[in-house]
Structures are given as structure tokens and as C-alpha cells.
Design a protein around this motif. Sequence first.
Motif: not given
Length: 140
Positions: A103, A105-106, A119-124
Amino acid sequence: MNSGKKDDPNNTENSNLVDETKKTIIGAKNWVLDDAELMKNYWHHKMAYMEAWVDANWKTIMAQGRHAKDELDAIEDIGLLWLVDNINHNPVPLAECYISGTECEKGRYVCLSCEYEQELEDNAVLKVCPICQYGIFSGH
């Protein structure tokens, strides 16, 4: 037609030179083999001593605290990462990289193999690179 020059069979100078060359090559081969055998025996002896010492002192080591083992593991991990970074000439140290399946961070993560940007928009959870299937990313 054979145009190769043959040595005079009555000339003993050339045969002595050939014999001396053979002796030198055999001596060099034996020297290398002896050195390799000495090194093998030396490291075998060192490793056997180390294993015996650890076997004899393991309970004492563990009784004095697990933190010592954890510190050694951390030092070993740092050393291994340093070695991999320097051998591979990694542009970003592995200690500062992100691995797919964890996991994150954005933000923007760049594949260290093909430079694909994820690109991660939210924590994922970071996914494996869809282009090259590589799993190590830089957050820089």
C-alpha cells in the motif's frame, strides 16, 4: 600442397624450448590448482569454526536479547541493498523504492525498468507494471 615449414628434427634447441614451455605451463597450472585448494580449505575451516561458535553460543546470544539479532538482520539488509544498488547502477536506491503489492500513498510512481508512470489517486496498493510486468517503482 603443404607449404608449412617444418622444424629440423636434428635441431635440439627447439625441442628444449618446447620442453621448457611445457614444464612452465604445467608448473603454472599446478600453482593455480594448489592456490585454489588452499583457499577452499581456508574458507571451509573458517565457516566450520563460525558454525561451531554459533551452535555453542546460540542460547547465550538469544538470552541476551533478540534486539542484537534484529540489528544484525538490519545491517545485513542494508549491506545487501547497497551491493545490489552498486552492481546494477540503480538510479534510485532500492531502500527508497516501492514494491508492487504494497500500500502506497497518493502520488506518481515510475517503473524502474521501463519508466511507465503509475498514478495513485488515493492511498492504494501499487500494481505490477502493466507494460513490462516489473514490480519495483520510484516515487521520485
